[in-house]
Motif scaffolding. Sequence first.
Motif, short mmCIF file in Angstrom:
data_model
loop_
_atom_site.label_atom_id
_atom_site.label_comp_id
_atom_site.label_asym_id
_atom_site.label_seq_id
_atom_site.Cartn_x
_atom_site.Cartn_y
_atom_site.Cartn_z
N THR A 1 0.84 -1.19 0.00
CA THR A 1 0.00 0.00 0.00
C THR A 1 0.88 1.24 0.00
OG1 THR A 1 -0.13 -0.02 2.41
CG2 THR A 1 -1.91 -1.12 1.22
N SER A 2 0.31 2.32 -0.48
CA SER A 2 1.01 3.61 -0.42
C SER A 2 -0.03 4.70 -0.25
CB SER A 2 1.85 3.84 -1.68
OG SER A 2 1.03 3.84 -2.82
N SER A 3 0.42 5.84 0.20
CA SER A 3 -0.47 6.96 0.43
C SER A 3 -0.09 8.10 -0.51
CB SER A 3 -0.37 7.43 1.88
OG SER A 3 -1.25 8.49 2.13
N ASP A 4 -1.08 8.64 -1.18
CA ASP A 4 -0.85 9.82 -1.99
C ASP A 4 -0.49 10.98 -1.06
OD1 ASP A 4 -1.59 8.42 -4.28
OD2 ASP A 4 -3.65 9.15 -4.23
N GLN A 5 0.14 11.98 -1.63
CA GLN A 5 0.41 13.20 -0.88
C GLN A 5 -0.27 14.35 -1.60
OE1 GLN A 5 4.51 13.80 0.22
NE2 GLN A 5 4.86 11.60 0.42
N LEU B 1 -1.50 31.37 0.89
CA LEU B 1 -0.89 32.64 0.49
C LEU B 1 0.13 33.15 1.50
CD1 LEU B 1 -3.96 34.54 -1.02
CD2 LEU B 1 -2.04 33.46 -2.21
N GLY B 2 0.25 32.50 2.64
CA GLY B 2 1.17 32.97 3.68
C GLY B 2 2.63 32.63 3.41
N SER B 3 2.89 31.77 2.42
CA SER B 3 4.27 31.34 2.18
C SER B 3 4.42 30.85 0.75
CB SER B 3 4.62 30.20 3.15
OG SER B 3 5.86 29.63 2.82
N ARG B 4 5.65 30.92 0.26
CA ARG B 4 5.92 30.33 -1.05
C ARG B 4 6.11 28.81 -0.93
NH1 ARG B 4 10.89 33.70 -3.09
NH2 ARG B 4 11.31 31.64 -3.90
N PHE B 5 6.35 28.32 0.28
CA PHE B 5 6.51 26.88 0.50
C PHE B 5 5.14 26.20 0.42
CE2 PHE B 5 6.57 23.13 3.27
CZ PHE B 5 7.61 22.43 2.68
N VAL B 6 5.11 25.05 -0.24
CA VAL B 6 3.86 24.29 -0.39
C VAL B 6 3.95 23.04 0.48
CG1 VAL B 6 2.31 23.10 -1.97
CG2 VAL B 6 3.54 25.14 -2.73
N PRO B 7 3.32 23.05 1.66
CA PRO B 7 3.33 21.85 2.49
C PRO B 7 2.44 20.77 1.91
CG PRO B 7 2.05 23.61 3.54
CD PRO B 7 2.61 24.16 2.26
N LYS B 8 2.58 19.55 2.43
CA LYS B 8 1.78 18.41 1.97
C LYS B 8 1.12 17.74 3.16
CE LYS B 8 4.66 17.37 -2.03
NZ LYS B 8 3.79 17.25 -3.16
N ILE B 9 0.02 17.05 2.86
CA ILE B 9 -0.66 16.22 3.85
C ILE B 9 -0.86 14.84 3.23
CG2 ILE B 9 -1.81 18.12 5.04
CD1 ILE B 9 -4.38 17.32 3.48
N PRO B 10 -0.99 13.80 4.09
CA PRO B 10 -1.28 12.48 3.54
C PRO B 10 -2.63 12.47 2.84
CG PRO B 10 -0.61 12.33 5.84
CD PRO B 10 -0.83 13.78 5.53
N GLY B 11 -2.70 11.77 1.73
CA GLY B 11 -3.94 11.66 0.97
C GLY B 11 -4.53 10.27 1.02
N ARG B 12 -5.15 9.88 -0.06
CA ARG B 12 -5.80 8.57 -0.12
C ARG B 12 -4.77 7.45 -0.12
NH1 ARG B 12 -11.24 8.41 -1.47
NH2 ARG B 12 -12.12 10.43 -2.03
N ILE B 13 -5.18 6.33 0.45
CA ILE B 13 -4.34 5.13 0.48
C ILE B 13 -4.75 4.24 -0.69
CG2 ILE B 13 -3.72 3.07 1.80
CD1 ILE B 13 -4.44 4.74 4.33
N THR B 14 -3.76 3.76 -1.42
CA THR B 14 -4.04 2.88 -2.55
C THR B 14 -3.20 1.61 -2.42
OG1 THR B 14 -2.35 3.93 -3.92
CG2 THR B 14 -4.58 4.79 -4.12
#
Length: 159
Positions: free
Chosen positions: A55-59, A65-78
Motif C-alpha cells: 500500500t502507499s499513500s498519496d500526498q 498565500l502565507g508562504s511560497r513553501f507548499v506543504p503536503k498532507i497524507p492523501g488517499r491510500i491505494t
Amino acid sequence: MVATPIAATSRYIPPGTTHYYWVATIANYNSPSRSELNAGTDLTGEVMAVSGFATSSDQQDTPDLGSRFVPKIPGRITADDSSITMYASSNSSDARTLMPRDTAGYVVIFPEGDITGQKMDVFPVKVTGVPKSRDIENPANMVFQYAITKIPAENVTIP
C-alpha cells in the motif's frame, strides 16, 4: 549526546521463510483466528513469483498565500496491482480450482513464516483473472491477478 542506534535485525531471504496462504473466509480480517488460518491453503510450495501486495499513500499539496513553501498532507491510500504466479499441473489439479476468476477471499502473507507472535499481512482480495503462460520453454504457470478490495490489515500478530 548520541542518539540510540536502532536494534540490529535478524536478516533473512524470503525463499524458505515467507509463506502465502489462501483463506476463503475470515470473520475479522484484522485479527484472524488460528482455526481460520489453519482452514486456509498454504500456496507457498507452488509460488513462482509475487508482485504487488503493498500500500502507499498519496500526498496532497496544501498551498496557502502565507508562504511560497507548499506543504503536503497524507492523501488517499491505494494498493498496488497484485498477483501471484503459480505453477500449472499437467492434470489441471492446481490452484485454478481453488481460486477461479471472481473468487473472493484473503491472501495472508507471513514474511518471516507462520510463527505465533510474529507478524502477518492480510489482504482482502477478489481474483480478477488467471491468465495461463503460453511460453514453450519454461514451466507452465498461471498468473493469479487480484483486486485488493479493502484496506489490508498489516503487521497483525500471528495467533
